[in-house]
Design a protein around this motif. Structure first.
Motif, PDB file in Angstrom:
ATOM      1  N   LEU A 268       1.028  -1.159   0.065  1.00  9.52           N
ATOM      2  CA  LEU A 268      -0.043  -0.137   0.088  1.00  9.52           C
ATOM      3  C   LEU A 268       0.884   1.373   0.031  1.00  9.52           C
ATOM      4  N   TYR A 269       0.641   1.995  -0.914  1.00  7.64           N
ATOM      5  CA  TYR A 269       1.646   3.125  -1.219  1.00  7.64           C
ATOM      6  C   TYR A 269       0.854   4.409  -1.686  1.00  7.64           C
ATOM      7  N   ILE A 288       6.298   7.047  -5.798  1.00  2.00           N
ATOM      8  CA  ILE A 288       5.440   6.350  -4.763  1.00  2.00           C
ATOM      9  C   ILE A 288       6.420   6.374  -3.505  1.00  2.00           C
ATOM     10  N   ASN A 289       5.814   6.231  -2.215  1.00  2.00           N
ATOM     11  CA  ASN A 289       6.681   6.148  -0.960  1.00  2.00           C
ATOM     12  C   ASN A 289       7.093   4.574  -0.825  1.00  2.00           C
ATOM     13  N   TYR A 290       7.849   4.243  -1.778  1.00  2.00           N
ATOM     14  CA  TYR A 290       8.731   2.887  -1.567  1.00  2.00           C
ATOM     15  C   TYR A 290       9.825   3.139  -1.370  1.00  2.00           C
ATOM     16  N   PRO A 291      10.444   2.649  -0.222  1.00  2.00           N
ATOM     17  CA  PRO A 291       9.949   1.557   0.657  1.00  2.00           C
ATOM     18  C   PRO A 291       9.076   2.278   1.718  1.00  2.00           C
ATOM     19  N   ASN A 292       8.226   1.627   2.061  1.00  7.39           N
ATOM     20  CA  ASN A 292       7.150   2.265   3.361  1.00  7.39           C
ATOM     21  C   ASN A 292       7.775   1.516   4.610  1.00  7.39           C
ATOM     22  N   GLU A 293       7.013   1.690   5.583  1.00  5.79           N
ATOM     23  CA  GLU A 293       7.452   1.179   7.005  1.00  5.79           C
ATOM     24  C   GLU A 293       7.588  -0.318   7.030  1.00  5.79           C
ATOM     25  N   GLU A 294       6.610  -0.887   6.582  1.00  2.89           N
ATOM     26  CA  GLU A 294       6.562  -2.376   6.369  1.00  2.89           C
ATOM     27  C   GLU A 294       7.519  -2.894   5.645  1.00  2.89           C
ATOM     28  N   ASP A 295       7.861  -2.254   4.295  1.00  2.00           N
ATOM     29  CA  ASP A 295       9.160  -2.822   3.716  1.00  2.00           C
ATOM     30  C   ASP A 295      10.426  -2.564   4.386  1.00  2.00           C
ATOM     31  N   LYS A 296      10.392  -1.628   4.982  1.00  3.35           N
ATOM     32  CA  LYS A 296      11.657  -1.173   5.875  1.00  3.35           C
ATOM     33  C   LYS A 296      11.791  -2.434   6.820  1.00  3.35           C
ATOM     34  N   VAL A 297      10.849  -2.917   7.671  1.00  2.00           N
ATOM     35  CA  VAL A 297      10.872  -3.744   8.643  1.00  2.00           C
ATOM     36  C   VAL A 297      11.036  -5.086   8.094  1.00  2.00           C
ATOM     37  N   LYS A 298      10.422  -5.376   6.976  1.00  3.50           N
ATOM     38  CA  LYS A 298      10.861  -6.761   6.413  1.00  3.50           C
ATOM     39  C   LYS A 298      12.090  -6.790   5.825  1.00  3.50           C
ATOM     40  N   PHE A 299      12.649  -5.707   5.057  1.00  4.31           N
ATOM     41  CA  PHE A 299      13.937  -5.736   4.825  1.00  4.31           C
ATOM     42  C   PHE A 299      15.120  -6.043   5.957  1.00  4.31           C
TER      43      PHE A 299
END
Lengths: 375, 197
Positions: A268-269, A288-299
């Motif tokens: 979701l961006y 778009i705002n990639y990476p979002n917070e969730e992406d950063k956590v997963k990374f």
């Protein structure tokens, strides 16, 4: 004259004795095994004509060897004194040969019939796999080695069909044995990969529906990207307003994990910047705002787990941009539209517009059904 | 004198009776076997299989007939000698038939190879003209993969052909032709669609 008479009598007696002797020899000599050998020869010939040599090689070879043994034995017996001949072995070998020829013939007929129907079934199955691969995976980023295996499998399948059609079932079978693992394994591996990919489907649907609901509730425009369909949708007030062909990252299957993996992220961006003119090299772009917070956590979790190397870096600069229409997935992870579609989308959205990217908006079964010609 | 003459006659008569009156036609047997072997060397079993099987069976029948005569007290090889002699021209005919059929397949395969090579070249040209619209480029990549396999298969067919296995080469090229034709149709249709727009 008188002297000749006794000689004549002796000769006559001798002839009578010789005649009786010959008659006795003829009568007492064993009957040659002509009928048994003839029968064995005909049976062997029939089996050979039916191609038993190929369909029942062991049995046919036995029959052939036994026939040869019968002939060799016959020849050996014929070298002996006529009354000392014994054709028992000749007859035994000839009968064994006949029996095995008949067996080989029956095995041949059975094998040929069952092989023909088995090949027909397998060819149909492999053709269906080839069709499935073409329908589902033309755009799918299958590994190059798998694509090569599929192409080789298709060629071998064609060779098998040519041989099958001319009745060369054994040769066709050999080609199919080679084609089968190439096509079937590729199909199974591709399907496993796809099923695995669609394991996130519930989450995708949740995002998809939530985004449309938000569009309806807030009476705003939203952008939805269905990666599997290769589509980008514009919704306004919860209703679909436009649909565009989208091109993705070269390795678009799966979520984006790190910089340089050429994957298009899922999540979701929202639009953070609108770029045009000299600010972008892709005609127009929506950052778009990639990476979002969730992406950063997963990374971070992946790096901590060791599934990504410690020096891996998270990606960024994901956009929906122009210069699309190349007919292939070519970007480094962005979503590319044709310039004319980009014009329309660019005009319809603003900074903050939600952008939801999912693997698929449809369940796998439905995707397969549609790709196979269902509406 | 007369006595010894009679004894001689009697001895000859006994010998004749004991050995029978036939002579094994070994020369004819060897000639027939050699003729059948020559037919096999000419690949009659591949190019004239039915005729070759028949020939082999006739030889077997004649050899069995030789043994039938050998089994008899009064041998007569007249008929079987004639059969064995007749086998030689028959085998020659089968050898010639196989040669003619092999040549036919060779010529046919050569023409087929040229035809498919031309098709492959045409496809290479069509690929450059094919549209790269939606899914077009991906499809073209797949076609390029298949064309690589087609070229490999053609190289294999050429080797098989050079080895004299014309029938096997023919079958392989037929399969290649089907794939190459499919690609040709696919490319032409895609180009025609763009031209119509």
């Amino acid at each position: 004259m008188k002297k000749l008479k006794p000689l004549f009598i002796v000769l006559l007696v001798f002839i009578i004795i010789a005649g009786m002797g010959t008659g006795a020899v003829v009568l007492l000599s064993p009957e040659p095994p002509a009928d048994d050998v003839e029968y064995a020869r005909l049976a062997l010939s029939e089996a050979r004509s039916a191609n038993a040599e190929a369909y029942a090689p062991r049995t046919f070879r036995q029959a052939s060897l036994q026939y040869d043994s019968a002939m060799v034995n016959w020849k050996l017996q014929n070298r002996r004194f006529i009354l000392a001949r014994d054709y028992t072995e000749v007859v035994r070998f000839a009968r064994l040969s006949s029996g095995n020829s008949a067996k080989a013939l029956s095995q041949t007929r059975q094998s040929e019939t069952s092989l023909k129907s088995q090949l027909k079934k397998e060819i149909a199955e492999l053709n269906s796999i080839v069709g499935g691969l073409a329908n589902l995976y033309t755009r799918y980023p299958l590994p190059q080695d798998m694509r090569n295996r599929i192409a080789r499998g298709k060629m071998l399948l064609s060779e098998a069909v040519v041989l099958f059609n001319k009745g060369a079932y054994l040769q066709a079978n050999r080609k199919l044995r080679d084609a089968d693992p190439l096509l079937r394994n590729s199909w199974e591996r591709a399907n496993d990969n796809l099923r695995n990919y669609f394991s996130s489907y519930k989450l995708w649907v949740k995002w998809w529906n939530a985004t449309i609901a938000e569009s309806k509730q807030k009476r705003i425009a939203v952008i939805l990207v269905d990666k599997f369909a290769g589509k980008c949708y514009l919704y306004q007030n919860g209703l679909k307003k436009a649909e565009y062909d989208a091109e993705l990252g070269m390795h678009w299957i799966g979520d984006k994990r790190q910089r340089g993996d050429k994957a298009t992220p899922e999540g979701l961006y929202h639009v953070t910047r609108k770029l045009e003119g000299k600010s972008t090299i892709y005609y127009k772009a929506l950052l778009i705002n990639y990476p979002n917070e969730e992406d950063k956590v997963k990374f971070s979790q992946e790096v901590a787990r060791g599934s990504l190397p410690a020096n891996a870096r998270i990606g960024g600069l994901i956009e929906i941009h122009g210069h699309g229409g190349k007919g292939t997935d070519w970007t480094d992870g962005c979503v590319a539209l044709t310039d004319s579609d980009m014009d329309r989308l660019y005009k319809a959205v603003k900074v903050g517009t939600p952008v939801t990217i999912v693997g698929s908006a449809l369940p796998l079964d439905e995707v397969i059904r549609r790709r196979n010609g269902g509406s | 004198m007369k006595r010894s003459l009679f004894s001689g006659i009697i001895a000859v008569a006994i010998l004749v009776l004991m050995t029978g009156c036939g002579k094994l036609p070994q020369t004819q047997i060897d000639a027939a076997k050699a003729a059948v072997e020559a037919a096999k060397t000419a690949q009659a079993d591949i190019y004239a299989p039915a005729e070759f099987t028949q020939l082999q069976d006739s030889l077997n029948a004649a050899l069995a007939e030789v043994e039938v005569q050998n089994s008899k007290f009064f041998k007569s090889f007249g008929d079987v000698t004639a059969k064995l002699e007749a086998l030689v021209p028959t085998a020659t005919t089968v050898t010639e038939t196989a040669g003619v059929k092999k040549e036919e397949v060779r010529v046919k395969t050569e023409a087929l190879i040229a035809e498919v090579n031309a098709l492959v070249e045409e496809n290479k040209g069509l690929i450059t003209k094919a549209p790269k619209g939606k899914e077009g480029a991906a499809a073209l990549e797949e076609i390029k993969n298949e064309m690589t396999v087609i070229e490999t298969a053609m190289a294999e067919a050429a080797t098989i052909f050079a080895n004299g296995e014309f029938m096997a080469a023919h079958d392989k090229v037929m399969a290649v032709k089907e794939n190459a034709t499919n690609i040709n149709t696919e490319l032409k249709e895609a180009i025609a669609k763009v031209t119509r727009r």
